[in-house]
Write an enzyme that holds these catalytic residues in place. Structure first.
Site, mmCIF file in Angstrom:
data_model
loop_
_atom_site.group_PDB
_atom_site.id
_atom_site.type_symbol
_atom_site.label_atom_id
_atom_site.label_comp_id
_atom_site.label_asym_id
_atom_site.label_seq_id
_atom_site.Cartn_x
_atom_site.Cartn_y
_atom_site.Cartn_z
ATOM 1 N N ASP A 47 5.792 17.686 -7.726
ATOM 2 C CA ASP A 47 6.541 16.385 -7.024
ATOM 3 C C ASP A 47 7.008 17.648 -5.483
ATOM 4 O O ASP A 47 8.038 17.210 -4.949
ATOM 5 C CB ASP A 47 6.711 15.769 -7.566
ATOM 6 C CG ASP A 47 8.243 16.612 -8.272
ATOM 7 O OD1 ASP A 47 7.737 17.481 -9.008
ATOM 8 O OD2 ASP A 47 9.492 16.001 -8.175
ATOM 9 N N ASP A 105 9.455 17.606 -14.433
ATOM 10 C CA ASP A 105 10.308 17.007 -13.736
ATOM 11 C C ASP A 105 9.829 16.545 -12.875
ATOM 12 O O ASP A 105 9.559 17.634 -11.842
ATOM 13 C CB ASP A 105 11.592 18.232 -13.417
ATOM 14 C CG ASP A 105 11.777 18.503 -15.074
ATOM 15 O OD1 ASP A 105 13.123 17.971 -15.557
ATOM 16 O OD2 ASP A 105 11.848 19.505 -15.294
ATOM 17 N N ASP A 123 2.796 20.089 -13.432
ATOM 18 C CA ASP A 123 4.521 19.925 -13.277
ATOM 19 C C ASP A 123 5.241 18.889 -14.116
ATOM 20 O O ASP A 123 4.632 18.122 -14.545
ATOM 21 C CB ASP A 123 5.483 20.151 -11.942
ATOM 22 C CG ASP A 123 7.001 20.337 -11.759
ATOM 23 O OD1 ASP A 123 7.634 20.994 -12.111
ATOM 24 O OD2 ASP A 123 7.670 19.163 -11.376
#
Length: 233
Positions: A174, A18, A16
């Site tokens: 996250d 961000d 991922d």
């Protein structure tokens, strides 16, 4: 760091963006607080905005204005936020500590790596080179495929672009939807506790691996790689 007792070395690691590779929350938050300032409102505290950063406009506008998609005024704010963020997306955004070392270690070990994000290509394409990720093996944005995460399609596309079977990939994120997408794609999933994480604690996501830092992940990758190599000696 927690991980299964028996774990296979990957041929590729997909990330991922961000909150996983890059700390983009300062610029995301600044864009939504600009909207508040333009309306004569006090800025929303950064501590309130940061945990929602992985959700992009939806997260920022929800935290700063209490509005959700479909609410009156949401779409106007979303479009204005897009314009403001696009003009100021790399002012304070940087890679998290340890990411450069992690990516170099992955490459040195002969593995591929790539980015699979829900961030639209209008932001991903210009941001990636500005923060030092232009050498990614693949970049799949939130609008590359008909479905975004938690649907597995973007992750499967990332594996296809690397020409590596999904089962030979790890996916690192996250947010709970990252783990859901990775699981649905048949990849080993890694929850990164150094990211934004949202309202649900990462240990409750059901990820295969939980890492506190990028260097913890690198240590795990190197250990499982050495273990795999030792079986051929």
């Amino acid at each position: 760091m927690t991980f299964p007792a028996s774990i296979q070395a990957p041929r590729a690691v997909l990330f991922d963006l961000d909150g996983t590779l890059a700390d983009t929350a300062p610029d995301l938050a600044a864009a939504v607080n600009w909207l508040r300032t333009e309306r004569g409102m006090a800025p929303t505290p950064y501590s309130v905005l940061r945990p929602t950063a992985s959700a992009g406009a939806r997260g920022m506008i929800g935290a700063a204005f209490g509005l959700a998609p479909g609410d009156d005024g949401y779409e106007e704010l979303r479009l204005q936020w897009f314009e403001r963020y696009q003009s100021n997306m790399a002012v304070h955004s940087t890679l998290f500590d340890g990411i450069v070392t992690l990516l170099q270690g992955i490459e040195d070990a002969g593995m591929a790596w790539g980015v699979v994000t829900n961030k639209p290509a209008r932001f991903t394409d210009p941001l990636i080179p500005q923060i030092g990720l232009a050498h990614a093996g693949c970049i799949v944005s939130g609008d590359t495929m008909p479905h975004a995460k938690p649907h597995p399609a973007p992750l499967l596309e990332g594996a296809r672009r690397l020409d590596i079977a999904p089962g030979d990939c790890w996916y690192v994120g996250d947010d709970l939807r990252d783990i859901e997408a990775g699981r649905a794609a048949g990849m080993l999933t890694v929850a990164c506790a150094w990211g934004y994480c949202g309202a649900i604690e990462p240990q409750d996501w059901g990820a295969d691996v939980l890492c506190a830092t990028p260097l913890d992940l690198l240590e795990l990758l190197l250990n499982v790689t050495r273990a795999a190599e030792s079986t051929y000696i």
